[in-house]
Design a protein around this motif. Structure first.
Motif, PDB file in Angstrom:
ATOM      1  N   GLY A  55       0.830  -1.204   0.000  1.00 51.01           N
ATOM      2  CA  GLY A  55       0.000   0.000   0.000  1.00 51.01           C
ATOM      3  C   GLY A  55       0.860   1.248   0.000  1.00 51.01           C
ATOM      4  N   ASP A  56       0.620   2.137   0.969  1.00 49.33           N
ATOM      5  CA  ASP A  56       1.396   3.382   1.043  1.00 49.33           C
ATOM      6  C   ASP A  56       2.634   3.244   1.937  1.00 49.33           C
ATOM      7  N   HIS A  57       2.998   2.015   2.279  1.00 49.04           N
ATOM      8  CA  HIS A  57       4.178   1.723   3.098  1.00 49.04           C
ATOM      9  C   HIS A  57       5.030   0.638   2.431  1.00 49.04           C
ATOM     10  N   TYR A  58       6.177   0.395   3.038  1.00 45.65           N
ATOM     11  CA  TYR A  58       7.017  -0.744   2.689  1.00 45.65           C
ATOM     12  C   TYR A  58       7.060  -1.682   3.884  1.00 45.65           C
ATOM     13  N   ILE A  59       7.259  -2.954   3.620  1.00 42.13           N
ATOM     14  CA  ILE A  59       7.576  -3.925   4.659  1.00 42.13           C
ATOM     15  C   ILE A  59       9.071  -4.177   4.541  1.00 42.13           C
ATOM     16  N   VAL A  60       9.803  -3.814   5.583  1.00 41.70           N
ATOM     17  CA  VAL A  60      11.254  -3.959   5.579  1.00 41.70           C
ATOM     18  C   VAL A  60      11.633  -5.107   6.512  1.00 41.70           C
ATOM     19  N   LEU A  61      12.328  -6.090   5.966  1.00 42.47           N
ATOM     20  CA  LEU A  61      12.833  -7.200   6.772  1.00 42.47           C
ATOM     21  C   LEU A  61      14.320  -7.002   7.026  1.00 42.47           C
ATOM     22  N   GLY A  62      14.702  -7.166   8.282  1.00 41.23           N
ATOM     23  CA  GLY A  62      16.102  -7.063   8.659  1.00 41.23           C
ATOM     24  C   GLY A  62      16.583  -8.367   9.258  1.00 41.23           C
ATOM     25  N   ARG A  63      17.794  -8.771   8.884  1.00 39.60           N
ATOM     26  CA  ARG A  63      18.419  -9.963   9.477  1.00 39.60           C
ATOM     27  C   ARG A  63      19.242  -9.502  10.674  1.00 39.60           C
ATOM     28  N   VAL A  64      18.909 -10.012  11.831  1.00 43.65           N
ATOM     29  CA  VAL A  64      19.557  -9.595  13.073  1.00 43.65           C
ATOM     30  C   VAL A  64      20.971 -10.164  13.143  1.00 43.65           C
ATOM     31  N   LYS A  65      21.937  -9.260  13.383  1.00 43.75           N
ATOM     32  CA  LYS A  65      23.348  -9.644  13.497  1.00 43.75           C
ATOM     33  C   LYS A  65      23.876  -9.487  14.911  1.00 43.75           C
ATOM     34  N   ALA A  66      23.292  -8.572  15.677  1.00 43.83           N
ATOM     35  CA  ALA A  66      23.679  -8.364  17.070  1.00 43.83           C
ATOM     36  C   ALA A  66      22.515  -7.678  17.768  1.00 43.83           C
ATOM     37  N   LEU A  67      22.371  -7.887  19.071  1.00 40.59           N
ATOM     38  CA  LEU A  67      21.309  -7.243  19.830  1.00 40.59           C
ATOM     39  C   LEU A  67      21.632  -7.333  21.311  1.00 40.59           C
ATOM     40  N   GLU A  68      21.059  -6.389  22.077  1.00 38.32           N
ATOM     41  CA  GLU A  68      21.317  -6.371  23.516  1.00 38.32           C
ATOM     42  C   GLU A  68      20.299  -5.488  24.218  1.00 38.32           C
ATOM     43  N   VAL A  69      20.070  -5.807  25.478  1.00 40.44           N
ATOM     44  CA  VAL A  69      19.305  -4.929  26.370  1.00 40.44           C
ATOM     45  C   VAL A  69      20.321  -4.022  27.040  1.00 40.44           C
ATOM     46  N   ASP A  70      20.186  -2.725  26.858  1.00 44.70           N
ATOM     47  CA  ASP A  70      21.092  -1.755  27.493  1.00 44.70           C
ATOM     48  C   ASP A  70      20.583  -1.311  28.849  1.00 44.70           C
ATOM     49  N   ARG A  71      19.273  -1.174  28.959  1.00 37.64           N
ATOM     50  CA  ARG A  71      18.681  -0.621  30.169  1.00 37.64           C
ATOM     51  C   ARG A  71      17.332  -1.298  30.396  1.00 37.64           C
ATOM     52  N   PRO A  72      17.281  -2.275  31.292  1.00 36.10           N
ATOM     53  CA  PRO A  72      16.000  -2.963  31.517  1.00 36.10           C
ATOM     54  C   PRO A  72      15.016  -2.039  32.216  1.00 36.10           C
ATOM     55  N   ASP A  73      14.353  -1.219  31.426  1.00 36.23           N
ATOM     56  CA  ASP A  73      13.450  -0.197  31.934  1.00 36.23           C
ATOM     57  C   ASP A  73      12.143  -0.269  31.161  1.00 36.23           C
ATOM     58  N   LYS A  74      11.211   0.584  31.493  1.00 37.12           N
ATOM     59  CA  LYS A  74       9.926   0.626  30.798  1.00 37.12           C
ATOM     60  C   LYS A  74      10.100   1.230  29.409  1.00 37.12           C
ATOM     61  N   PRO A  75       9.496   0.587  28.391  1.00 38.06           N
ATOM     62  CA  PRO A  75       9.575   1.148  27.047  1.00 38.06           C
ATOM     63  C   PRO A  75       8.577   2.285  26.857  1.00 38.06           C
ATOM     64  N   LEU A  76       8.863   3.143  25.891  1.00 34.49           N
ATOM     65  CA  LEU A  76       7.938   4.192  25.498  1.00 34.49           C
ATOM     66  C   LEU A  76       6.847   3.559  24.635  1.00 34.49           C
ATOM     67  N   LEU A  77       5.586   3.853  24.955  1.00 33.24           N
ATOM     68  CA  LEU A  77       4.455   3.325  24.201  1.00 33.24           C
ATOM     69  C   LEU A  77       3.660   4.462  23.583  1.00 33.24           C
ATOM     70  N   PHE A  78       2.977   4.147  22.484  1.00 34.80           N
ATOM     71  CA  PHE A  78       2.085   5.091  21.832  1.00 34.80           C
ATOM     72  C   PHE A  78       0.703   4.456  21.804  1.00 34.80           C
ATOM     73  N   PHE A  79      -0.300   5.196  22.321  1.00 34.91           N
ATOM     74  CA  PHE A  79      -1.648   4.650  22.444  1.00 34.91           C
ATOM     75  C   PHE A  79      -2.653   5.783  22.337  1.00 34.91           C
TER      76      PHE A  79
END
Length: 164
Positions: free
Chosen positions: A129-153
């Motif tokens: 539609g008016d967007h793209y679906i972008v797929l990313g292959r994960v190469k590295a990842l980490e939790v930096d700060r186990p805190d509450k995430p920002l949410l949009f509602f």
């Protein structure tokens, strides 16, 4: 019998606004330097291989730069990073002005203070539609700060609260 009930884009946004989303900043570096964009449409896709996805608008001015880079880092914002979110949402501004960050394994910016980051190579892009679906292959990842995430509602920012 009809295939669908008729509705307009306002109704579509109103109804889907009842589904909370996390807020991320997707960052990359191209020949012009660092770039980034806010996305509220990030999701895990596959464990094997490790794939994630996000959905940039075709009208985005940041997405072509990220696509050209061929790699990106998804930065999961913390609940106290609403101002950072607004900075990266601004059109035409220097989004990295005053923003502390370090460089990921693949060379993309990891923003200071994020809950987590996911470093990816660009796997595939599909039109939707008016967007793209972008797929990313994960190469590295980490939790930096186990805190509450920002949410949009429902058109506003907030944070997660555990039920008693």
């Amino acid at each position: 019998m009809t295939d669908a009930v008729e509705f307009d884009s306002t109704t579509f946004r109103r109804v889907l606004g009842h589904y909370p989303t996390g807020v991320c900043v997707v960052t990359a570096v191209d020949q012009d330097g660092p770039t980034g964009m806010v996305v509220g449409s990030f999701t895990s896709v596959s464990l094997d291989p490790p794939l994630v996805a996000f959905f940039p608008a075709k009208s985005s001015s940041s997405w072509p730069r990220i696509e050209q880079a061929g790699r990106f880092c998804v930065n999961v914002l913390a609940s106290d990073q609403q101002l950072l979110c607004r900075q990266f949402s601004a059109k035409g501004a220097d989004k990295f002005a005053g923003v502390a960050h370090r460089v990921s394994f693949l060379g993309s910016p990891i923003l200071d203070g994020v809950v987590a980051w996911i470093d990816c190579t660009l796997e595939a892009v599909h039109e939707a539609g008016d967007h793209y679906i972008v797929l990313g292959r994960v190469k590295a990842l980490e939790v930096d700060r186990p805190d509450k995430p920002l949410l949009f509602f429902q058109g506003a920012y907030g944070e997660f609260a555990h039920l008693p």
